[in-house]
Design a protein around this motif. Structure first.
Motif, PDB file in Angstrom:
ATOM      1  N   SER A 337       0.894  -1.064   0.175  1.00  8.87           N
ATOM      2  CA  SER A 337      -0.387  -0.070   0.039  1.00  8.87           C
ATOM      3  C   SER A 337       1.005   1.577   0.457  1.00  8.87           C
ATOM      4  CB  SER A 337      -0.711   0.059   1.644  1.00  8.87           C
ATOM      5  OG  SER A 337      -0.021   0.224   2.602  1.00  8.87           O
ATOM      6  N   GLU A 339       0.814   4.201   2.109  1.00  8.67           N
ATOM      7  CA  GLU A 339       1.386   4.034   3.550  1.00  8.67           C
ATOM      8  C   GLU A 339       2.452   3.301   3.736  1.00  8.67           C
ATOM      9  OE1 GLU A 339      -0.496   4.587   7.396  1.00  8.67           O
ATOM     10  OE2 GLU A 339      -0.932   3.750   6.607  1.00  8.67           O
ATOM     11  N   GLU A 340       2.469   2.155   3.716  1.00 11.19           N
ATOM     12  CA  GLU A 340       3.473   1.034   3.470  1.00 11.19           C
ATOM     13  C   GLU A 340       4.888   1.695   3.090  1.00 11.19           C
ATOM     14  OE1 GLU A 340       0.907  -2.951   4.232  1.00 11.19           O
ATOM     15  OE2 GLU A 340       1.481  -2.045   2.045  1.00 11.19           O
ATOM     16  N   ALA A 412      -1.199   6.416  -6.982  1.00  6.84           N
ATOM     17  CA  ALA A 412      -2.047   5.971  -6.424  1.00  6.84           C
ATOM     18  C   ALA A 412      -3.158   7.333  -6.410  1.00  6.84           C
ATOM     19  CB  ALA A 412      -2.051   6.221  -5.103  1.00  6.84           C
TER      20      ALA A 412
END
Length: 575
Positions: A337, A339-340, A412
């Motif tokens: 993701s 964020e990761e 994204a």
């Protein structure tokens, strides 16, 4: 924390090799499915965590007579090369050409340099470049390949009063092939070489119907695989097949090349065993099941870039960061993701385990592998060459993560970058700079503050192969067999910016950009330059490998690469 360069050199005590983090063994460490029948003549067995590899060829290596025969043949060929230098300058060029195409030039570097330097001095002093097209073009190509900046205007001698190449040259097949080969060494602004390439290609294609079968084979091979843009060792069998049953020195060179090919093949087999064991021990294919598991393909890059037999350790070590490039690419492209991925990138930039706390387990495993492998390689380089590259290697990984993150953010947020903005980022996200920076330090030549600073800043000798790779990928032929990511392409973004531009026109533009990148790379390799010859050769070899890495068929396979690998690794010459 990783050892800093300062800490490395502050003590007279050699650094302690980093310990590997234990991993779960992989029960199937080596993916050979792309070569379904290739390994029938080998046996691989796991006994007490050791891999035993045996082939009839390996057993043959044990005979002292083979090594003695190889040494004798090498000495005979060296003697002929030294003799022909004095007796016949043009014949010496032909012999160098054969030696290089047979992949045995590393045995005769001193003789080759002596011949070419002598001919270069003669050319500079007297302007004597020959009168026949074959001789002029061959001399030009060999000198350019060696780094000598000979002017391209020598080919004006073969033009008529109207400034066009003489039509009579259509009868000179050998001359036209040599001219086409020479045109591949062009740099920016050398329009005459562009013209020479188009002229010779057109005439050779027109003459094919009038040639015998062997000539058709040789001409076709020249047009498809010009020497400068091909991997010589991958083409050895092709060259021998086109020039069989020749007497004299060519027959002797072919015999030496066959012996050498078999010996190097045996060496590559041993290297694959080492990589297979390493891949089992590191355990990434078990822990990261979503990622690609293709160590043989990754080793291909090492084998293609570092061709000299005495670079065995370097090939094995280089395969390790190459594997990580693919694994990390899969994490960014198909699994993580945003964020990761942001946290992952921050951890790599800090090179700090403390930054891993919020990351998922698979990212921690990948970071630990990256940390371990980078420290281990740095330790080995320090021991061998006295220079600790840890800061440079950490920097090159951070750069890769940063550009991967840029692309992840584009996807994204649904943002489409401008084509040039995309390409600037994508050249770096190709991972080529990671490969070549590792090669630079593994080779250990000309390691000093100035050259290291150059390499750290991704100079043209590194960026142009990256451009070639990225644009080849973006041509649309690259349909990776196991990826479902969401990469954009230069063609997509270029067409968005240029309404009404067709796919054909966009692809033609990209082909032209690849040609321009090759010209820039050619210029980087001319002398004087700050890089060792072994490094410029590796850079060129990586660019030469690109078409094989990205020529997928309709079944998402790489038939050309697979065929070359099968030949290189499993099919030896009968002596």
């Amino acid at each position: 924390m990783a050892l800093s360069t300062k800490a490395f050199f502050a003590s007279s005590i050699p650094p302690i090799a980093p310990k590997r983090i234990p991993q779960t063994p992989n029960s199937n460490p080596f993916s050979l499915t792309s070569l379904p029948s290739a390994h029938k003549d080998w046996s691989i067995a796991h006994q007490d965590n050791a891999i035993l590899w045996s082939t009839p060829l390996e057993r043959e290596r044990g005979r002292d007579g083979f090594s003695l025969q190889h040494e004798q043949k090498m000495e005979e060929c060296g003697h002929v090369l030294r003799k022909v230098r004095k007796d016949d300058p043009f014949e010496s060029l032909n012999m160098i050409n054969a030696v290089q195409r047979l992949g045995i030039d590393y045995y005769f570097q001193q003789e080759i340099e002596a011949i070419l330097h002598s001919q270069y001095l003669k050319y500079i002093a007297h302007g004597d470049c020959g009168h026949e097209l074959h001789e002029v073009a061959l001399r030009f190509r060999l000198l350019r390949q060696q780094g000598y900046h000979v002017p391209a205007d020598i080919f004006n001698n073969f033009k008529d009063k109207e400034g066009k190449f003489n039509k009579e040259l259509a009868e000179d097949i050998d001359g036209l092939m040599a001219l086409y080969e020479a045109s591949q060494l062009g740099i920016e602004g050398e329009d005459i070489l562009e013209e020479a390439g188009n002229f010779s290609e057109r005439l050779l294609n027109a003459r094919v119907r009038q040639l015998d079968d062997n000539q058709v084979r040789v001409v076709g091979s020249t047009l498809r695989h010009p020497y400068h843009k091909s991997l010589a060792r991958f083409m050895v069998k092709n060259f021998i097949g086109n020039f069989q049953d020749r007497n004299g020195w060519l027959n002797d060179l072919q015999q030496l090349a066959k012996m050498d090919f078999n010996m190097v093949q045996s060496m590559h087999q041993k290297e694959i065993v080492q990589i297979s064991k390493w891949w089992t021990d590191v355990g990434l294919s078990e822990e990261l099941k979503f990622a690609r598991d293709q160590p043989l393909k990754w080793y291909t890059v090492s084998m293609a870039c570092l061709t000299d037999p005495d670079m065995s350790d370097e090939r094995v070590e280089l395969t390790k960061p190459i594997s990580l490039i693919y694994i990390i690419d899969d994490i960014f492209d198909v699994y993580g993701s945003l964020e990761e991925l942001t946290l992952f990138t921050e951890a790599v930039n800090k090179w700090d385990f403390a930054a891993l706390e919020q990351l998922p387990e698979y990212m921690k495993i990948c970071f630990k592998a990256l940390y371990d492998i980078t420290n281990e390689i740095s330790y080995k380089i320090y021991r061998k060459h006295g220079w600790n590259p840890i800061d440079s290697l950490r920097k090159t990984w951070a750069i890769l993560f940063n550009v991967f993150l840029v692309e992840a953010k584009w996807f994204a947020t649904g943002r489409s970058p401008k084509s040039e903005e995309y390409l600037t980022n994508a050249v770096v996200s190709s991972g080529v700079h990671v490969v070549l920076v590792h090669i630079f330090f593994l080779l250990g030549h000309r390691l000093n503050k100035e050259t290291v600073q150059l390499v750290d800043n991704i100079p043209g000798i590194i960026s142009f192969p990256g451009t070639i790779l990225r644009l080849w990928d973006d041509l649309g032929s690259a349909m990776d067999e196991s990826q479902d990511g969401h990469d954009g392409s230069y063609i997509d973004y270029y067409m968005q910016e240029n309404e009404g531009c067709s796919i054909k026109e966009s692809r033609e533009k990209v082909v032209g950009m690849i040609s321009d990148a090759w010209k820039q790379l050619n210029k980087e390799c001319l002398s004087p330059n700050p890089y060792p010859t072994t490094f410029t050769k590796a850079s060129l070899n990586l660019a030469r490998l690109v078409p094989l890495l990205y020529s997928y068929d309709n079944n998402h396979c790489l038939p050309s690469l697979e065929e070359h690998m099968k030949s290189m690794l499993y099919e030896s010459f009968t002596m």
